[in-house]
Scaffold this active site. Structure first.
Site, PDB file in Angstrom:
ATOM      1  N   ASP A  81       0.852  -1.190   0.000  1.00 34.77           N
ATOM      2  CA  ASP A  81       0.000   0.000   0.000  1.00 34.77           C
ATOM      3  C   ASP A  81       0.893   1.249   0.000  1.00 34.77           C
ATOM      4  OD1 ASP A  81      -2.455   1.345   0.223  1.00 34.77           O
ATOM      5  OD2 ASP A  81      -2.363   1.375   2.418  1.00 34.77           O
ATOM      6  N   HIS A  82       0.660   2.165  -0.922  1.00 34.40           N
ATOM      7  CA  HIS A  82       1.400   3.427  -0.979  1.00 34.40           C
ATOM      8  C   HIS A  82       2.922   3.265  -1.007  1.00 34.40           C
ATOM      9  CE1 HIS A  82      -2.145   5.953  -0.572  1.00 34.40           C
ATOM     10  NE2 HIS A  82      -2.578   5.115   0.352  1.00 34.40           N
ATOM     11  N   GLU A 133      -1.592   5.894  -8.566  1.00 31.35           N
ATOM     12  CA  GLU A 133      -2.541   6.922  -8.106  1.00 31.35           C
ATOM     13  C   GLU A 133      -2.330   8.225  -8.852  1.00 31.35           C
ATOM     14  OE1 GLU A 133      -3.278   7.183  -3.895  1.00 31.35           O
ATOM     15  OE2 GLU A 133      -3.552   9.352  -3.979  1.00 31.35           O
ATOM     16  N   HIS A 177      -7.279  10.014   3.979  1.00 30.65           N
ATOM     17  CA  HIS A 177      -6.907   9.019   4.986  1.00 30.65           C
ATOM     18  C   HIS A 177      -7.245   9.513   6.395  1.00 30.65           C
ATOM     19  CE1 HIS A 177      -3.995   7.750   1.695  1.00 30.65           C
ATOM     20  NE2 HIS A 177      -4.742   6.702   1.903  1.00 30.65           N
ATOM     21  N   GLY A 178      -7.403   8.563   7.307  1.00 31.18           N
ATOM     22  CA  GLY A 178      -7.552   8.913   8.710  1.00 31.18           C
ATOM     23  C   GLY A 178      -9.000   9.051   9.150  1.00 31.18           C
ATOM     24  N   ALA A 209     -11.416   5.201   2.584  1.00 31.57           N
ATOM     25  CA  ALA A 209     -12.848   4.875   2.500  1.00 31.57           C
ATOM     26  C   ALA A 209     -13.470   4.482   3.833  1.00 31.57           C
ATOM     27  CB  ALA A 209     -13.046   3.760   1.481  1.00 31.57           C
ATOM     28  N   ASN A 250     -10.227   0.672   0.156  1.00 33.31           N
ATOM     29  CA  ASN A 250      -9.187   0.580   1.186  1.00 33.31           C
ATOM     30  C   ASN A 250      -9.702   0.994   2.567  1.00 33.31           C
ATOM     31  OD1 ASN A 250      -7.621   0.112  -1.059  1.00 33.31           O
ATOM     32  ND2 ASN A 250      -5.999   1.511  -0.465  1.00 33.31           N
ATOM     33  N   ASP A 252      -8.386   1.091   6.606  1.00 32.10           N
ATOM     34  CA  ASP A 252      -7.397   0.933   7.668  1.00 32.10           C
ATOM     35  C   ASP A 252      -7.934   1.562   8.957  1.00 32.10           C
ATOM     36  OD1 ASP A 252      -5.203   0.701   9.265  1.00 32.10           O
ATOM     37  OD2 ASP A 252      -3.818   1.795   7.998  1.00 32.10           O
ATOM     38  N   THR A 253      -8.323   2.828   8.865  1.00 37.25           N
ATOM     39  CA  THR A 253      -8.762   3.573  10.057  1.00 37.25           C
ATOM     40  C   THR A 253      -9.846   2.841  10.850  1.00 37.25           C
ATOM     41  OG1 THR A 253      -8.140   5.679   9.062  1.00 37.25           O
ATOM     42  CG2 THR A 253      -9.838   5.748  10.775  1.00 37.25           C
TER      43      THR A 253
HETATM   44  P1  13P Z   1      -8.726   4.983   5.725  1.00 40.31           P
HETATM   45  O1  13P Z   1      -7.789   5.832   6.497  1.00 40.31           O
HETATM   46  O2  13P Z   1      -9.995   5.733   5.383  1.00 40.31           O
HETATM   47  O3  13P Z   1      -9.030   3.679   6.379  1.00 40.31           O
HETATM   48  O4  13P Z   1      -8.021   4.648   4.314  1.00 40.31           O
HETATM   49  C1  13P Z   1      -7.050   3.641   4.248  1.00 40.31           C
HETATM   50  C2  13P Z   1      -6.292   3.659   2.972  1.00 40.31           C
HETATM   51  O5  13P Z   1      -6.615   4.310   2.003  1.00 40.31           O
HETATM   52  C3  13P Z   1      -5.093   2.813   2.913  1.00 40.31           C
HETATM   53  O6  13P Z   1      -4.428   2.937   1.705  1.00 40.31           O
HETATM   54  O1  G3H Z   2      -2.592   5.139   3.630  1.00 43.93           O
HETATM   55  C1  G3H Z   2      -2.433   4.989   4.783  1.00 43.93           C
HETATM   56  C2  G3H Z   2      -2.660   3.681   5.413  1.00 43.93           C
HETATM   57  O2  G3H Z   2      -3.700   3.817   6.340  1.00 43.93           O
HETATM   58  C3  G3H Z   2      -1.397   3.186   6.047  1.00 43.93           C
HETATM   59  O3  G3H Z   2      -1.020   4.018   7.089  1.00 43.93           O
HETATM   60  O4  G3H Z   2       1.409   4.482   6.746  1.00 43.93           O
HETATM   61  O5  G3H Z   2       0.356   4.668   9.016  1.00 43.93           O
HETATM   62  O6  G3H Z   2       0.703   2.432   7.956  1.00 43.93           O
HETATM   63  P1  G3H Z   2       0.456   3.912   7.735  1.00 43.93           P
HETATM   64 ZN    ZN Z   3      -4.529   4.904   0.918  1.00 44.46          ZN
END
Ligand code: 13P
Ligand code: G3H
Ligand code: ZN
Length: 305
Positions: A81-82, A133, A177-178, A209, A250, A252-253
Site C-alpha cells: 500500500d502506498h 494513483e 486518509h484517517g 474509504a 481501502n 485501515d482507520t
Molecule cells: P482509511 O484511512 O480511510 O481507512 O483509508 C485507508 C487507505 O486508504 C489505505 O491505503
Molecule cells: O494510507 C495509509 C494507510 O492507512 C497506512 O497508514 O502508513 O500509518 O501504515 P500507515
Molecule cells: Zn490509501
C-alpha cells in the site's frame, strides 16, 4: 490461496462488486481479516504499507500472509500500500507480494508516469500486478480544506493508464486518509467518477474509504478516547461508488478505531487483566464485526466457491 489483485479485481469489476483491501500491522489484524473473509466466502486484499513493513518487518508480514493463504480457501492477495519509490516496490515484488501500489501522486505528471512505468516493467517479470494513483487525497488533519483541483482529472487519467499499463488506478474524488475526513457534510465528486469510468476501463480504487462507525466512536469515547470531530465516508456513498467502477476499497482507520476501542474497554472494565490474549482477543472480535459489515457493504460475500 494467494493470487494477484488483477485476478480478484477483474472478477469484481465484471460482476459489479468491490473487494476490501484491509491494512495489517500484526497477527491479530491479519487473523481478523482472513477469518472473516473465510466465513463470508469473500475474496480479500491484505495491504501492508511501508511503515507497517518497517514496524513488523517484511519477513514476518510475508510469512504470516503465506501461512494464512494456506489455511483459507478464499482467494487473497498480498499488496504493498502506498509504495513511494521503485526500491520499496522492488523489495515487495521480490519478497513475495502479489501486488504493489506505486504512489507517485505527489510527483509531477511526467515523473509519476515514468516511475509507474518502471515499476510496471519490473512487476510484469514476476507476474505481480500494479496499482498507481493520480490526484491527491488531502486529510482534514493536514489542511483546512480539500480543493477540487487536486482531484483526478479524467483526461489525465486516460493518458496515464495508456502510457503506464497499470492494472488499477486510485482516484481522488474527495476521500482522505484517517478519522477526520470532513469538517462539514461528507461530499464526494460522483460526477467526476462517472466521467473517469466512461473513459477508463481498468478497475478503480477508493482510498480513504473508512466509515468511522458511530458505534465504535461512542464505545471508545465512553472508555476515554478523544476523537471529537471524527467523520468518515457514509455507507450510502460507498454503495453509490461501486456501480461507478470502484472495485477495490481501502480500509485501515476503521480497524484501528475498532482495535483501540476494544482494548480501552477491556482495560477499563477488567483492570485485573494482564494476559495479552484477553486484551487482543476482544480487539480481534471487534475488528471482525467491522470487516464483516464492510464485506457485506461491498457486495463481495459469497463470491468464492
Ligand atoms: P482509511 O484511512 O480511510 O481507512 O483509508 C485507508 C487507505 O486508504 C489505505 O491505503
Ligand atoms: O494510507 C495509509 C494507510 O492507512 C497506512 O497508514 O502508513 O500509518 O501504515 P500507515
Ligand atoms: Zn490509501
Amino acid at each position: 490461496m494467494l493470487v494477484t489483485n488483477k485476478e480478484v479485481l477483474s472478477a469484481a469489476a465484471a460482476e459489479g462488486y468491490a473487494v476490501g483491501a484491509f491494512n495489517i500491522n500484526n497477527m491479530e489484524i491479519l487473523q481478523a481479516i482472513v477469518e472473516t473473509a473465510t466465513e463470508e466466502r469473500s475474496p480479500v486484499i491484505i495491504s501492508a504499507s511501508p511503515s507497517a513493513i518497517k514496524y513488523a518487518r517484511l519477513e514476518y508480514i510475508t510469512a504470516m500472509v503465506k501461512a494464512a493463504a494456506k489455511i483459507t480457501p478464499v482467494p487473497m492477495t498480498l499488496h504493498l500500500d502506498h509504495g513511494k519509490d521503485v526500491e520499496t516496490a522492488l523489495m515487495c515484488i521480490n519478497g513475495g507480494f502479489t501486488s504493489v501500489m506505486i504512489d507517485g501522486s505527489r510527483l509531477e505528471f511526467e515523473e509519476n508516469i515514468s516511475m509507474t512505468k518502471h515499476v510496471v516493467k519490473l512487476a510484469r517479470q514476476k507476474g505481480v500486478s500494479v496499482e498507481a494513483e493520480l490526484g491527491k487525497l488531502v486529510s482534514q488533519e493536514s489542511t483546512t480544506q480539500g480543493t477540487e483541483d487536486i482531484y483526478t482529472d479524467p483526461d489525465a487519467a486516460v493518458e496515464f493508464v495508456d502510457r503506464t499499463g497499470v492494472d488499477a488506478l486510485a482516484v481522488a474524488i474527495g476521500t482522505s486518509h484517517g478519522a477526520y475526513k470532513f469538517k462539514g457534510e461528507p461530499k464526494l465528486d460522483f460526477e467526476r467518477l462517472k466521467i473517469i469510468r466512461r473513459k477508463v476501463s481498468i478497475p478503480l480504487v477508493l482510498h480513504g474509504a473508512s466509515g468511522v462507525p458511530p458505534w465504535i466512536v461512542e464505545k471508545a469515547t465512553k472508555y476515554g478516547a478523544e476523537w471529537r470531530g471524527a467523520k468518515g465516508i457514509p455507507d450510502e456513498h460507498i454503495k453509490q461508488a461501486i456501480p461507478l467502477g470502484i472495485a477495490k476499497i481501502n480500509i485501515d482507520t476503521d480497524l484501528r478505531l475498532a482495535f483501540t476501542g476494544a482494548v480501552r474497554e477491556v482495560l477499563a472494565t477488567s483492570p485485573e487483566v494482564y494476559d495479552p490474549r484477553k486484551i487482543l482477543g476482544p480487539a480481534k472480535e471487534t475488528m471482525k464485526e467491522v470487516i464483516k459489515a464492510k464485506i457485506r457493504l461491498f457486495g463481495s460475500s459469497g463470491r468464492t466457491p
